[in-house]
Scaffold this motif. Structure first.
Motif, PDB file in Angstrom:
ATOM      1  N   SER A  93       0.766  -0.980  -0.039  1.00 32.18           N
ATOM      2  CA  SER A  93       0.049   0.312  -0.306  1.00 32.18           C
ATOM      3  C   SER A  93       1.213   1.097   0.220  1.00 32.18           C
ATOM      4  CB  SER A  93      -1.421   0.038   1.080  1.00 32.18           C
ATOM      5  OG  SER A  93      -0.339   0.304   1.957  1.00 32.18           O
ATOM      6  N   GLU A  94       2.281   1.248  -0.448  1.00 37.38           N
ATOM      7  CA  GLU A  94       3.179   2.493  -0.237  1.00 37.38           C
ATOM      8  C   GLU A  94       2.530   3.342  -1.425  1.00 37.38           C
ATOM      9  OE1 GLU A  94       7.404   2.791  -0.278  1.00 37.38           O
ATOM     10  OE2 GLU A  94       6.777   1.866  -2.406  1.00 37.38           O
ATOM     11  N   LEU A  95       2.258   4.599  -0.866  1.00 38.26           N
ATOM     12  CA  LEU A  95       1.453   5.433  -1.696  1.00 38.26           C
ATOM     13  C   LEU A  95       2.435   6.616  -2.570  1.00 38.26           C
ATOM     14  CD1 LEU A  95      -2.457   5.351  -0.247  1.00 38.26           C
ATOM     15  CD2 LEU A  95      -1.238   4.197  -2.285  1.00 38.26           C
ATOM     16  N   ALA A  96       2.259   6.869  -3.543  1.00 40.35           N
ATOM     17  CA  ALA A  96       3.173   8.730  -4.407  1.00 40.35           C
ATOM     18  C   ALA A  96       2.063   8.920  -4.958  1.00 40.35           C
ATOM     19  CB  ALA A  96       4.559   8.753  -5.031  1.00 40.35           C
ATOM     20  N   GLY A  97       1.075   9.915  -4.155  1.00 42.88           N
ATOM     21  CA  GLY A  97      -0.176  10.716  -4.519  1.00 42.88           C
ATOM     22  C   GLY A  97       0.436  11.761  -5.480  1.00 42.88           C
ATOM     23  N   ASP A  98      -1.086  12.472  -6.082  1.00 41.63           N
ATOM     24  CA  ASP A  98      -0.902  13.978  -6.687  1.00 41.63           C
ATOM     25  C   ASP A  98      -0.398  15.113  -5.467  1.00 41.63           C
ATOM     26  OD1 ASP A  98      -0.281  13.029  -8.984  1.00 41.63           O
ATOM     27  OD2 ASP A  98      -2.776  13.532  -9.915  1.00 41.63           O
ATOM     28  N   THR A  99      -0.737  14.675  -4.238  1.00 37.42           N
ATOM     29  CA  THR A  99      -0.893  15.386  -2.864  1.00 37.42           C
ATOM     30  C   THR A  99      -0.229  15.385  -1.906  1.00 37.42           C
ATOM     31  OG1 THR A  99      -3.180  14.879  -2.597  1.00 37.42           O
ATOM     32  CG2 THR A  99      -2.699  16.622  -4.289  1.00 37.42           C
ATOM     33  N   THR A 101       2.453  11.614   0.215  1.00 39.07           N
ATOM     34  CA  THR A 101       3.380  10.639   0.314  1.00 39.07           C
ATOM     35  C   THR A 101       3.066   9.702   1.337  1.00 39.07           C
ATOM     36  OG1 THR A 101       5.045  11.586  -1.283  1.00 39.07           O
ATOM     37  CG2 THR A 101       5.338   9.990  -0.813  1.00 39.07           C
ATOM     38  N   PHE A 102       3.343   8.640   0.996  1.00 43.09           N
ATOM     39  CA  PHE A 102       3.808   7.303   1.514  1.00 43.09           C
ATOM     40  C   PHE A 102       4.608   6.208   1.660  1.00 43.09           C
ATOM     41  CE2 PHE A 102      -1.014   8.459   3.189  1.00 43.09           C
ATOM     42  CZ  PHE A 102      -0.501   8.627   5.164  1.00 43.09           C
ATOM     43  N   LEU A 103       5.911   7.052   2.218  1.00 48.39           N
ATOM     44  CA  LEU A 103       6.771   5.580   1.534  1.00 48.39           C
ATOM     45  C   LEU A 103       6.905   4.526   3.146  1.00 48.39           C
ATOM     46  CD1 LEU A 103       9.270   7.968   0.642  1.00 48.39           C
ATOM     47  CD2 LEU A 103       7.892   7.235  -0.608  1.00 48.39           C
ATOM     48  N   GLY A 104       6.657   3.142   2.630  1.00 46.91           N
ATOM     49  CA  GLY A 104       6.344   2.301   3.842  1.00 46.91           C
ATOM     50  C   GLY A 104       6.957   0.806   2.854  1.00 46.91           C
ATOM     51  N   CYS A 105       7.008   0.312   4.236  1.00 46.84           N
ATOM     52  CA  CYS A 105       7.902  -1.073   4.419  1.00 46.84           C
ATOM     53  C   CYS A 105       7.223  -2.381   5.164  1.00 46.84           C
ATOM     54  CB  CYS A 105       9.205  -1.171   5.141  1.00 46.84           C
ATOM     55  SG  CYS A 105      10.701  -2.344   3.947  1.00 46.84           S
ATOM     56  N   ASN A 106       7.356  -3.237   4.993  1.00 44.40           N
ATOM     57  CA  ASN A 106       6.613  -4.525   5.495  1.00 44.40           C
ATOM     58  C   ASN A 106       7.089  -5.262   5.932  1.00 44.40           C
ATOM     59  OD1 ASN A 106       5.484  -7.616   4.618  1.00 44.40           O
ATOM     60  ND2 ASN A 106       4.094  -6.171   6.278  1.00 44.40           N
ATOM     61  N   PHE A 107       6.911  -5.306   6.984  1.00 41.45           N
ATOM     62  CA  PHE A 107       7.748  -6.960   7.731  1.00 41.45           C
ATOM     63  C   PHE A 107       6.643  -7.863   8.395  1.00 41.45           C
ATOM     64  CE2 PHE A 107      10.157  -2.906   7.978  1.00 41.45           C
ATOM     65  CZ  PHE A 107      11.504  -3.480   7.426  1.00 41.45           C
ATOM     66  N   TYR A 123       5.117   3.627   7.210  1.00 46.09           N
ATOM     67  CA  TYR A 123       5.360   4.779   6.648  1.00 46.09           C
ATOM     68  C   TYR A 123       6.090   6.038   7.294  1.00 46.09           C
ATOM     69  CZ  TYR A 123       1.931   1.721   4.747  1.00 46.09           C
ATOM     70  OH  TYR A 123       1.275   0.081   4.010  1.00 46.09           O
ATOM     71  N   ALA A 124       6.844   6.163   6.173  1.00 44.27           N
ATOM     72  CA  ALA A 124       6.734   8.183   6.402  1.00 44.27           C
ATOM     73  C   ALA A 124       6.460   8.271   5.697  1.00 44.27           C
ATOM     74  CB  ALA A 124       8.757   7.766   6.366  1.00 44.27           C
ATOM     75  N   THR A 125       5.364   9.694   6.393  1.00 46.67           N
ATOM     76  CA  THR A 125       4.211  10.471   4.933  1.00 46.67           C
ATOM     77  C   THR A 125       4.441  12.177   5.214  1.00 46.67           C
ATOM     78  OG1 THR A 125       2.096  10.877   4.915  1.00 46.67           O
ATOM     79  CG2 THR A 125       2.734   9.896   7.168  1.00 46.67           C
ATOM     80  N   ASN A 126       4.006  12.690   4.781  1.00 46.15           N
ATOM     81  CA  ASN A 126       3.817  13.940   4.862  1.00 46.15           C
ATOM     82  C   ASN A 126       2.425  14.233   5.155  1.00 46.15           C
ATOM     83  OD1 ASN A 126       3.020  13.186   2.156  1.00 46.15           O
ATOM     84  ND2 ASN A 126       4.371  14.576   1.044  1.00 46.15           N
ATOM     85  N   ILE A 127       1.310  13.593   5.552  1.00 46.80           N
ATOM     86  CA  ILE A 127       0.607  14.447   6.125  1.00 46.80           C
ATOM     87  C   ILE A 127       0.531  14.198   7.712  1.00 46.80           C
ATOM     88  CG2 ILE A 127      -1.854  13.136   6.964  1.00 46.80           C
ATOM     89  CD1 ILE A 127      -2.193  13.103   4.042  1.00 46.80           C
ATOM     90  N   SER A 128      -0.044  15.301   7.920  1.00 47.97           N
ATOM     91  CA  SER A 128       0.977  16.111   8.941  1.00 47.97           C
ATOM     92  C   SER A 128      -0.307  15.525  10.430  1.00 47.97           C
ATOM     93  CB  SER A 128       0.223  17.145   9.249  1.00 47.97           C
ATOM     94  OG  SER A 128      -1.701  17.821  10.069  1.00 47.97           O
ATOM     95  N   MET A 129       0.603  15.494  11.531  1.00 48.30           N
ATOM     96  CA  MET A 129      -0.413  14.877  13.405  1.00 48.30           C
ATOM     97  C   MET A 129      -2.006  15.787  12.921  1.00 48.30           C
ATOM     98  SD  MET A 129       0.349  12.241  14.094  1.00 48.30           S
ATOM     99  CE  MET A 129       0.299  12.350  15.838  1.00 48.30           C
TER     100      MET A 129
END
Length: 207
Positions: A93-99, A101-107, A123-129
């Motif tokens: 479900s890693e996502l790099a949308g137009d507006t 980003t979610f950079l993700g890794c699964n374990f 995930y690391a994301t630029n969605i704010s808290m």
């Protein structure tokens, strides 16, 4: 993909879509939205190579995500969390949308019999808290992890499905964890477990 991983991927995609839809796709007005400091140029030890992160667009002005859990979290930390470093893989479900980003890794985690018990997406994301809190106000529980604001949440009050989400601020930006398990093999509370995972991750991040 097994049923748990499929459900986890679909729920994570739904969570990201709901966040952006609910918040209008804006850049947010509070809480860290991306990395406040760039990761060290020296990468930690990672035995299993992964594919490159997707190209980011962030067309609405959100800052780029500069922390990548698939290459910036070392095998030793993953082991401390109780997961198998050899299972490292890009999140479905890693996502790099137009507006956003979610950079993700699964374990993955297995029990003594070799049966899979828990699946973790990080995930690391630029969605704010602030955006996380606004969207999941009905299900969130707030905490402090490593001196940083954090919250566990579910997608709805009726949602369970053996999993739990956690968002937290950090020195490298907002991180979002998704933990799902086979409750018949390990009946532990996923919202308690994901907080333990988050504590270990937070303690390893740059200060």
């Amino acid at each position: 993909m097994k049923s748990v991983e499929l459900a986890q991927a679909m729920l994570a995609i739904g969570a990201a879509a709901a966040l952006v839809t609910g918040c209008g796709g804006g850049s947010g007005d509070g809480g860290s939205a991306s990395a406040s400091s760039s990761p060290s140029s020296t990468r930690p030890s990672v035995a299993v190579p992964v594919s490159p992160a997707p190209a980011q667009r962030n067309m609405n002005g959100r800052p780029a995500v500069t922390f990548d859990p698939c290459v910036d979290v070392g095998d030793d930390v993953i082991q401390q969390m109780g997961f198998d470093p050899k299972s490292r893989a890009r999140s479905e479900s890693e996502l790099a949308g137009d507006t956003y980003t979610f950079l993700g890794c699964n374990f993955k985690q297995k029990n003594a019999e070799g049966r899979r018990t828990w699946s973790l997406d990080m995930y690391a994301t630029n969605i704010s808290m602030t955006e996380f809190g606004d969207r999941y106000r009905q299900t969130m529980k707030e905490y402090t992890i490593g001196g940083q604001p954090a919250m566990t949440y579910r997608l709805s009050e009726s949602d369970y499905q053996g999993g739990c989400f956690l968002a937290m601020d950090s020195s490298v930006g907002v991180l979002n964890l998704s933990l799902f398990g086979y409750v018949d093999r390990d009946p532990g509370d996923p919202c308690v477990r994901v907080r333990v995972v988050a504590e270990k991750l937070q303690s390893d991040l740059p200060r």
